[in-house]
Scaffold this active site. Structure first.
Site, PDB file in Angstrom:
ATOM      1  N   SER A 120      -0.891  -0.959  -4.596  1.00 23.28           N
ATOM      2  CA  SER A 120      -1.717   0.189  -4.939  1.00 23.28           C
ATOM      3  C   SER A 120      -1.335   1.385  -4.079  1.00 23.28           C
ATOM      4  O   SER A 120      -0.774   1.242  -2.994  1.00 23.28           O
ATOM      5  CB  SER A 120      -3.191  -0.170  -4.698  1.00 23.28           C
ATOM      6  OG  SER A 120      -4.013   0.963  -4.638  1.00 23.28           O
ATOM      7  N   LEU A 148       3.990  -0.050  -2.516  1.00 23.52           N
ATOM      8  CA  LEU A 148       3.987  -0.012  -3.973  1.00 23.52           C
ATOM      9  C   LEU A 148       5.329   0.481  -4.498  1.00 23.52           C
ATOM     10  O   LEU A 148       5.905  -0.096  -5.434  1.00 23.52           O
ATOM     11  CB  LEU A 148       2.851   0.896  -4.452  1.00 23.52           C
ATOM     12  CG  LEU A 148       2.861   1.342  -5.917  1.00 23.52           C
ATOM     13  CD1 LEU A 148       2.646   0.158  -6.842  1.00 23.52           C
ATOM     14  CD2 LEU A 148       1.775   2.398  -6.154  1.00 23.52           C
ATOM     15  N   GLU A 178       0.837  -1.193   0.000  1.00 22.19           N
ATOM     16  CA  GLU A 178       0.000   0.000   0.000  1.00 22.19           C
ATOM     17  C   GLU A 178       0.870   1.240   0.000  1.00 22.19           C
ATOM     18  O   GLU A 178       1.640   1.470   0.939  1.00 22.19           O
ATOM     19  CB  GLU A 178      -0.882  -0.038   1.253  1.00 22.19           C
ATOM     20  CG  GLU A 178      -2.064   0.883   1.240  1.00 22.19           C
ATOM     21  CD  GLU A 178      -2.965   0.641   2.443  1.00 22.19           C
ATOM     22  OE1 GLU A 178      -3.924  -0.134   2.320  1.00 22.19           O
ATOM     23  OE2 GLU A 178      -2.683   1.218   3.507  1.00 22.19           O
ATOM     24  N   CYS A 179       0.796   2.037  -1.050  1.00 22.11           N
ATOM     25  CA  CYS A 179       1.493   3.316  -1.161  1.00 22.11           C
ATOM     26  C   CYS A 179       3.013   3.132  -1.072  1.00 22.11           C
ATOM     27  O   CYS A 179       3.657   2.846  -2.064  1.00 22.11           O
ATOM     28  CB  CYS A 179       0.976   4.307  -0.131  1.00 22.11           C
ATOM     29  SG  CYS A 179       1.379   6.032  -0.520  1.00 22.11           S
ATOM     30  N   ALA A 180       3.605   3.275   0.112  1.00 23.87           N
ATOM     31  CA  ALA A 180       5.047   3.063   0.250  1.00 23.87           C
ATOM     32  C   ALA A 180       5.435   1.665  -0.198  1.00 23.87           C
ATOM     33  O   ALA A 180       6.482   1.452  -0.815  1.00 23.87           O
ATOM     34  CB  ALA A 180       5.476   3.290   1.694  1.00 23.87           C
TER      35      ALA A 180
END
Length: 460
Positions: free
Chosen positions: A438, A350, A346-348
């Site tokens: 994502s 990704l 998630e975010c980082a």
């Protein structure tokens, strides 16, 4: 029944975090068990709250989780405590864009039946403070603004003028704090620097905040106000019952039940990966997993017998050289993903799974490049799962939040993770074998079947 206070403000930058964290630390130092909470999706402030109280900082987000879960999640986090302090978000009446009061501090205060203390930045006003407080206190009669804390007061004379102006407002002044630059936390591109990156200095700052609040606030009056909160509606949430009421995943029996051993799920932590909601680990454990933290900055191997991997948000862009230098772990992550083990990023996460970040080699699980950007991407999102994955079946609807100053190119793989419907329609993220990566931050308490589906994909 838990005594509780909501700390709100007319706008961002008024000093909510300073006052809320100082109150938490001061009450904890006085021997109370204090439960810390934060309105909204923010991950950074709860780290300071946890430092102040010795308990996990928890988020209360009526957009991500829905209004009906706010009070149950609060009761879960505050169980066994003497007092709960809830730090608001933005201005008191600011919520999800275009959706009225939804997810605002005022909304959460009403859902919790909690009194509100308004923190006012008094640095550039005197008599006008009365009009400001009157406006906020009278705007919504269902919100009980029961006290004011004056922040950034310049002098004794300034404080006297402010108190005199507020005498007719009917809202008592419960504290007045002088300007104190020494207790400010440093900021950068996404807000405050997390506790994990400056722990020694953060400990000193929190202690200074506690001292400042003790000297400037009427703690007895604030505690009495907190104890005047109305009965809390509903029953406490818990991860086991949450899983029991969630939609069934494709495999109806638990992984632990099939194999006799709990699958081990490694969860990234440390200074580079500080963004996580406490309920995620609790749901993974309730679904039958053994949750094991590790630090990608320092650990050269994944935990032994890792059967699944969760990499949440954080600041890998700040630590790209160090993460890249840990080549053994990067290879281990790539090998785990290639083996078919489930990976949720998630975010980082990704960014870490991409081929490179700002020119520094990363894990190479995804054929994508990541880089810093001048553009801030921020806001709530309505999302639908585009592809079947280890987290959700295609068509699953979810609410999430984006918060980053980075760009990944391409922004989506051949099988995207999510279709987003605001502020513009687009697809984003990657579903690749058993990897789900994502930018979207989600709160699994809203869909506990995510945790169960992920754990059931693990093979110890």
């Amino acid at each position: 029944m838990v005594a509780r206070l909501v700390i709100a403000a007319p706008s961002s930058g008024s000093g909510k975090t300073t006052v809320a964290t100082g109150l938490m630390a001061a009450f904890a130092a006085a021997g109370l068990a204090v439960s810390p909470h934060k309105v909204g999706p923010d991950y950074i402030d709860p780290g300071y709250h946890a430092l102040a109280t010795g308990r996990p900082g928890r988020n209360l987000d009526a957009y991500l989780c829905g209004p009906d879960l706010v009070a149950p999640l609060f009761a879960h986090g505050a169980a066994g405590c003497d007092l709960a302090v809830i730090e608001g978000v933005m201005g008191m009446y600011d919520g999800a864009a275009g959706q009225g009061e939804l997810a605002s501090t005022a909304h959460v205060a009403k859902l919790l039946r909690a009194p509100v203390v308004l923190v006012v930045d008094a640095s550039s006003q005197s008599r006008s403070v009365a009009a400001l407080v009157h406006g906020f206190a009278s705007w919504d009669p269902e919100v009980r603004v029961a006290g004011v804390i004056l922040n950034k007061v310049g002098s004794d004379r300034h404080e006297a003028l402010l108190r005199e102006a507020l005498e007719a407002s009917g809202v008592p002044v419960l504290g007045a704090l002088r300007r104190a630059p020494q207790v400010r936390a440093p900021s950068r591109h996404l807000g405050l620097v997390p506790v994990a990156e400056r722990r020694a200095e953060a400990v000193e700052s929190v202690a200074a905040l506690a001292s400042q609040v003790r000297e400037g606030c009427d703690l007895d009056a604030l505690l009495a106000l907190a104890r005047s909160a109305g009965p809390l509606p509903g029953v406490a949430w818990d991860p086991v019952s949450g899983l029991g009421s969630s939609p069934a995943s494709p495999n109806s029996s638990s992984t632990a039940g099939r194999t006799g051993a709990a699958p081990r799920v490694a969860v990234a932590g440390g200074a580079a990966f500080t963004f996580s909601y406490a309920e995620h680990a609790e749901l993974l454990a309730a679904a039958g997993a053994e949750v094991v933290p590790f630090d990608p900055l320092h650990d050269e191997e994944l935990p032994e017998r890792t059967a699944g991997l969760v990499i949440g948000g954080g600041f890998p862009e700040v630590y790209a050289p160090e993460l890249s230098a840990n080549e053994p772990l990067r290879k281990a992550v790539a090998e785990l993903a290639a083996s078919g083990a489930p990976v949720a990023a998630e975010c980082a996460g990704l960014l870490y799974l991409s081929r490179e970040l700002d020119g520094k080699p990363m894990c190479g699980v995804l054929d994508a490049q990541a880089r810093m950007s001048q553009r801030l991407t921020l806001g709530y999102r309505e999302a639908v799962a585009v592809s079947d994955s280890v987290l959700a079946a295609a068509g699953t609807r979810m609410r999430g939040h984006e918060f980053h100053r980075t760009v990944v190119e391409p922004g989506a793989g051949a099988a995207p993770a999510w279709g987003l419907h605001q502020p513009e329609r687009r697809v984003e993220g990657f579903v690749q074998a058993n990897v789900h990566a994502s930018y979207l931050h989600t709160h699994w308490a809203a869909r506990p079947d995510i945790a169960r589906r992920f754990v059931e994909s693990c093979t110890p």
